[in-house]
Design a protein around this motif. Sequence first.
Motif, mmCIF file in Angstrom:
data_model
loop_
_atom_site.group_PDB
_atom_site.id
_atom_site.type_symbol
_atom_site.label_atom_id
_atom_site.label_comp_id
_atom_site.label_asym_id
_atom_site.label_seq_id
_atom_site.Cartn_x
_atom_site.Cartn_y
_atom_site.Cartn_z
ATOM 1 N N LEU A 217 0.823 -1.209 0.000
ATOM 2 C CA LEU A 217 0.000 0.000 0.000
ATOM 3 C C LEU A 217 0.858 1.261 0.000
ATOM 4 O O LEU A 217 0.611 2.197 -0.771
ATOM 5 N N GLY B 129 2.465 1.664 -3.276
ATOM 6 C CA GLY B 129 1.479 2.088 -4.261
ATOM 7 C C GLY B 129 1.147 3.564 -4.145
ATOM 8 O O GLY B 129 1.025 4.270 -5.151
ATOM 9 N N SER C 204 0.875 -5.145 -7.699
ATOM 10 C CA SER C 204 -0.259 -4.549 -6.979
ATOM 11 C C SER C 204 0.007 -3.086 -6.650
ATOM 12 O O SER C 204 -0.881 -2.233 -6.759
ATOM 13 N N ALA C 205 1.240 -2.761 -6.229
ATOM 14 C CA ALA C 205 1.600 -1.377 -5.926
ATOM 15 C C ALA C 205 1.515 -0.521 -7.186
ATOM 16 O O ALA C 205 1.072 0.637 -7.137
ATOM 17 N N ILE D 229 -2.122 0.212 -7.833
ATOM 18 C CA ILE D 229 -2.616 1.229 -6.898
ATOM 19 C C ILE D 229 -2.204 2.619 -7.367
ATOM 20 O O ILE D 229 -2.995 3.568 -7.333
#
Length: 273
Positions: A12, A15, A108-109, A112
Amino acid sequence: MNTLTAPLPSTLSLGISRGFLEIKQFFREKDAVIFTFTLPAFILLMLGFIFDEPLDGFPGTTVSQIFAASMIAYGILSTAFLSIGTGIATDREDGTLKRLHGTPVTASAYLIGKIMLVTVTTAAEIALVLGVGVVVFDLQLPSDIGRWVTLGWLFALSVIACTLFGIAVSAMVRSAKGAAAVLNLPVLGLQFVSGIFVDIGSLPETMVKIASVFPVKWMGQGFRSVFLPDELAAQEVAGQWELGRVALVLGAWCVAGLILALATFRWNDRRTR
């Protein structure tokens, strides 16, 4: 603490950091900023002036106001799907993704970061479209908190769904040069069959059924429910706003988009040369 054993930043936090960088890089490209922000507002002005007439049976409402509410869906799709799909194809082709792959940034980052970029750019874009709608076509902003809440979740689900599918489709694009041509076709086609550029009630039933599979039809319907009088729901295919179904369809597209984006995302160009 020994720096050699310090834990890596979370996905997170990576991201979010990537998102801020994406936003800075985007606003440095002045040509892209101007084009991205002004296109939906420009199309609204053209369609609004051409069809600036009272809506039959609904005193106080004009066709241009319907275009203004619907055009929000086009703005989100063009930025989240078209711009992101093209941008990722460019990142892959110029080696940006390959370099990022050698850093702690995960897929995933990276996703984001892209969603953050789209959120900021589309929010500014929608503000411009609404400004044109209010000033030029007398569109009325919501006066109750419930409609603003509806606008909030519609915006969030629409941005996430369109961004994730833009990421997924970018894997099918063979080059950055061809990305705009490939991605523009579904974007333009969906505007017409989904009732964004035309009255959805005037479309053939087959087109409406096809449009109902995709999110744009539900996005336009949802945004019209926020900015138009409740009696205008009679103009919709089902004769009502169907906000529950809108939320379910967009939520399903978010889930499907996430699965496809993670399954198809690649750091390098694996095409056989």
